[in-house]
Design a protein around this motif. Structure first.
Motif, PDB file in Angstrom:
ATOM      1  N   PRO A 121      10.695  -7.091   7.648  1.00  0.00           N
ATOM      2  CA  PRO A 121       9.983  -6.799   8.896  1.00  0.00           C
ATOM      3  C   PRO A 121       9.516  -5.349   8.891  1.00  0.00           C
ATOM      4  N   THR A 122       8.376  -5.109   9.492  1.00  0.00           N
ATOM      5  CA  THR A 122       7.782  -3.776   9.476  1.00  0.00           C
ATOM      6  C   THR A 122       8.766  -2.714   9.939  1.00  0.00           C
ATOM      7  N   SER A 123       9.559  -3.024  10.946  1.00  0.00           N
ATOM      8  CA  SER A 123      10.465  -2.023  11.512  1.00  0.00           C
ATOM      9  C   SER A 123      11.570  -1.617  10.546  1.00  0.00           C
ATOM     10  N   ARG A 124      11.804  -2.429   9.478  1.00  0.00           N
ATOM     11  CA  ARG A 124      12.899  -2.144   8.569  1.00  0.00           C
ATOM     12  C   ARG A 124      12.423  -1.697   7.195  1.00  0.00           C
ATOM     13  N   ARG A 125      11.121  -1.579   7.003  1.00  0.00           N
ATOM     14  CA  ARG A 125      10.631  -1.226   5.679  1.00  0.00           C
ATOM     15  C   ARG A 125      10.993   0.211   5.322  1.00  0.00           C
ATOM     16  N   SER A 126      11.306   0.402   4.046  1.00  0.00           N
ATOM     17  CA  SER A 126      11.586   1.735   3.530  1.00  0.00           C
ATOM     18  C   SER A 126      10.279   2.493   3.349  1.00  0.00           C
ATOM     19  N   LEU A 127      10.394   3.802   3.184  1.00  0.00           N
ATOM     20  CA  LEU A 127       9.202   4.606   2.922  1.00  0.00           C
ATOM     21  C   LEU A 127       8.516   4.201   1.630  1.00  0.00           C
ATOM     22  N   LEU A 128       9.273   3.589   0.714  1.00  0.00           N
ATOM     23  CA  LEU A 128       8.639   3.150  -0.529  1.00  0.00           C
ATOM     24  C   LEU A 128       7.575   2.101  -0.261  1.00  0.00           C
ATOM     25  N   ALA A 129       7.673   1.425   0.869  1.00  0.00           N
ATOM     26  CA  ALA A 129       6.694   0.400   1.209  1.00  0.00           C
ATOM     27  C   ALA A 129       5.524   0.961   2.003  1.00  0.00           C
ATOM     28  N   THR A 130       5.644   2.221   2.471  1.00  0.00           N
ATOM     29  CA  THR A 130       4.590   2.781   3.312  1.00  0.00           C
ATOM     30  C   THR A 130       4.012   4.073   2.743  1.00  0.00           C
ATOM     31  N   ALA A 131       4.463   4.484   1.557  1.00  0.00           N
ATOM     32  CA  ALA A 131       3.971   5.723   0.971  1.00  0.00           C
ATOM     33  C   ALA A 131       2.476   5.628   0.690  1.00  0.00           C
ATOM     34  N   THR A 132       1.812   6.774   0.735  1.00  0.00           N
ATOM     35  CA  THR A 132       0.381   6.803   0.505  1.00  0.00           C
ATOM     36  C   THR A 132       0.071   6.604  -0.980  1.00  0.00           C
ATOM     37  N   ALA A 133      -1.203   6.339  -1.274  1.00  0.00           N
ATOM     38  CA  ALA A 133      -1.620   6.104  -2.650  1.00  0.00           C
ATOM     39  C   ALA A 133      -1.541   7.396  -3.463  1.00  0.00           C
ATOM     40  N   LEU A 134      -1.168   7.253  -4.733  1.00  0.00           N
ATOM     41  CA  LEU A 134      -1.143   8.392  -5.635  1.00  0.00           C
ATOM     42  C   LEU A 134      -2.566   8.836  -5.938  1.00  0.00           C
ATOM     43  N   ALA A 135      -2.688  10.098  -6.335  1.00  0.00           N
ATOM     44  CA  ALA A 135      -4.000  10.636  -6.691  1.00  0.00           C
ATOM     45  C   ALA A 135      -3.828  11.652  -7.803  1.00  0.00           C
ATOM     46  N   GLY A 136      -4.935  12.012  -8.437  1.00  0.00           N
ATOM     47  CA  GLY A 136      -4.938  13.076  -9.421  1.00  0.00           C
ATOM     48  C   GLY A 136      -3.999  12.831 -10.586  1.00  0.00           C
ATOM     49  N   SER A 137      -3.295  13.897 -10.981  1.00  0.00           N
ATOM     50  CA  SER A 137      -2.428  13.830 -12.157  1.00  0.00           C
ATOM     51  C   SER A 137      -1.282  12.847 -11.967  1.00  0.00           C
TER      52      SER A 137
END
Length: 469
Positions: A124-140
């Motif tokens: 459920p959205t309320s229990r998701r870890s930050l690993l599920a909501t982290a932003t996309a990687l960029a650059g190096s």
């Protein structure tokens, strides 16, 4: 008194809380996510906690260890250390570049990390870890994540007592893949949770399959196609961090299956996501990685797909000569026809003449933003695509019509642009929650300068109503 690290704190406060809707991530949330990621990538436990994050934000520690910096870059979606306010002091320099914790994609590790990702996605959205909501990687950071595609993959360790995939199991997964691809093309959306659940189940089955068998290799390939579907669904929803992770997973699983054409297609999709996010340099690096990795094995049709992605980057960057060179390569490679295996690879099998000229036309539209003279060429290509499209590919036709309308805005022909959008709206209804909706919003924004033209006024109201429905 040390100077506070405002960049690190700002990056944390841009991240949503996994447990409190509307709030930003706490220091403990970030610490938990970093520790989890480090365990997944190194299988080592690190004493990283909220108190240490507080020291970093207060500036007491200005140059944490390479492992901690890598974890924070991943969780906070930072392109490099400087974006998080980290810099080595003259006394404690760390001049060596950050190394990946492994130099090849290892089957056991890829599957383990993938299962963690699907588990988080199904929470459920309320229990998701930050690993599920982290932003996309960029650059190096993004480049480091994908570089192992250049090296041979490492097979899973032999496991005693494992059960091989049955032909019925593999056939069922492959039929699910075909069903979802067809359904999304002709009828609208399928819930991402359904595809994620199927992928999660398949990954767990793959985890217990014997290494090196023909059935297991086929299982890796089916998993790659499932991951690619989930990635595209997440991208349609605007969940770019999740989409990037699944596109990367698709490339990893395909590489482990020995199907580098499928891996290259996944990277081509990831590059396209970079272009949608306005990161043409990242997209160009990703697609050139795919081109280099398949330089000896790619069929002409795959080379054409990758050349269109390269052209996309050059168009966004306004590099006319490089763009035209890539377009000519795409057309030449396409003219060489299909080869054995092309029908087994998504994006390659779907690259018919209509798709080719439609993509090139849309890229001429991107180039026309730098030089309006190219709007006419964009119109010629897209008009040709519309005439060639299979009537059953309604979603593609909507993209063509919206893209063509936007070229007429560049050419200062608002009435024609409005006419084309009105033609697109009836078929657009099934997809307004995804990228079709994004393109309609782009038209709505770009047409604002013609808002006093009666036809544009009316069509803008119609677009707004369709998007609000």
């Amino acid at each position: 008194m040390p100077e506070p690290n405002g960049l690190l704190r700002a990056a944390r406060e841009r991240l949503p809380s996994p447990g409190v809707p509307g709030e930003h991530a706490s220091r403990a949330d970030v610490a938990d996510a970093v520790v989890s990621w480090l365990w997944e990538t190194t299988h080592q436990r690190y004493p990283f906690d909220a108190h240490y994050v507080a020291k970093l934000e207060r500036g007491v520690v200005r140059w944490p260890s390479a492992a901690y910096r890598a974890g924070l870059r991943h969780v906070l979606g930072a392109p490099d250390d400087a974006a998080l306010g980290f810099a080595p002091s003259s006394r404690l320099a760390d001049p060596a570049p950050v190394q990946s914790s492994f130099t090849a994609w290892h089957a056991d590790r890829v599957i383990s990390q993938a299962v963690t990702t699907t588990e988080l996605d199904l929470m459920p959205t309320s229990r998701r870890s930050l690993l599920a909501t982290a932003t996309a990687l960029a650059g190096s950071a993004l480049a480091a994540e994908l570089t192992p595609f250049l090296w041979p993959a490492t097979a899973a360790r032999p496991r005693a007592g494992t059960a091989a995939f049955s032909i019925d199991e593999l056939t069922a997964v492959e039929e699910f893949v075909r069903f979802v691809r067809q359904w999304r093309t002709t009828n609208g959306t399928v819930a991402r949770s359904s595809a994620v659940a199927q992928l999660d189940s398949h990954l767990r089955r793959l985890k217990s399959a014997p290494a090196g068998t023909r059935e297991t290799q086929r299982g890796f390939r089916a998993g790659a196609e499932l991951a690619d579907i989930v990635a595209t669904m997440a991208w349609d929803e605007g969940a770019h961090g999740a989409a990037q992770r699944y596109f990367t997973l698709a490339a990893q699983l395909a590489h482990l299956a020995g199907d580098d054409a499928l891996a290259a297609v996944a990277l081509a999709s990831l590059a396209r996501q970079c272009f949608d996010l306005g990161r043409p340099h990242d997209g160009l690096e990703v697609v050139q990685l795919a081109q280099y990795a398949t330089r000896r094995t790619a069929s002409p049709r795959l080379r054409a797909v990758l050349a269109t992605r390269e052209a996309w980057a050059h168009a966004q960057l306004g590099d006319t000569r490089a763009f035209q060179r890539s377009v000519h390569l795409a057309e030449d490679h396409f003219g060489e026809g299909l080869r054995d295996g092309d029908q087994d690879t998504p994006s390659v099998r779907s690259l018919d003449e209509a798709e080719l000229v439609g993509v090139i036309g849309a890229r001429y539209r991107d180039l026309a933003r730098h030089d309006a003279r190219y709007a006419l060429q964009a119109q010629e290509y897209i008009t040709r695509a519309i005439s060639l499209r299979d009537p059953g590919r309604r979603r593609n036709r909507v993209f063509d019509l919206v893209g063509l309308a936007r070229t007429h805005l560049i050419g200062r022909e608002p009435e024609r642009a409005a006419e084309l959008i009105m033609m697109a709206l009836p078929d657009a209804a099934s997809w307004t929650a995804g990228r079709v909706g994004v393109k309609l919003r782009d038209f709505h924004r770009e047409s604002a300068r013609f808002a006093t033209v009666p036809a544009i006024h009316d069509v803008r109201e119609a677009v707004a109503a369709k998007l609000a429905a």
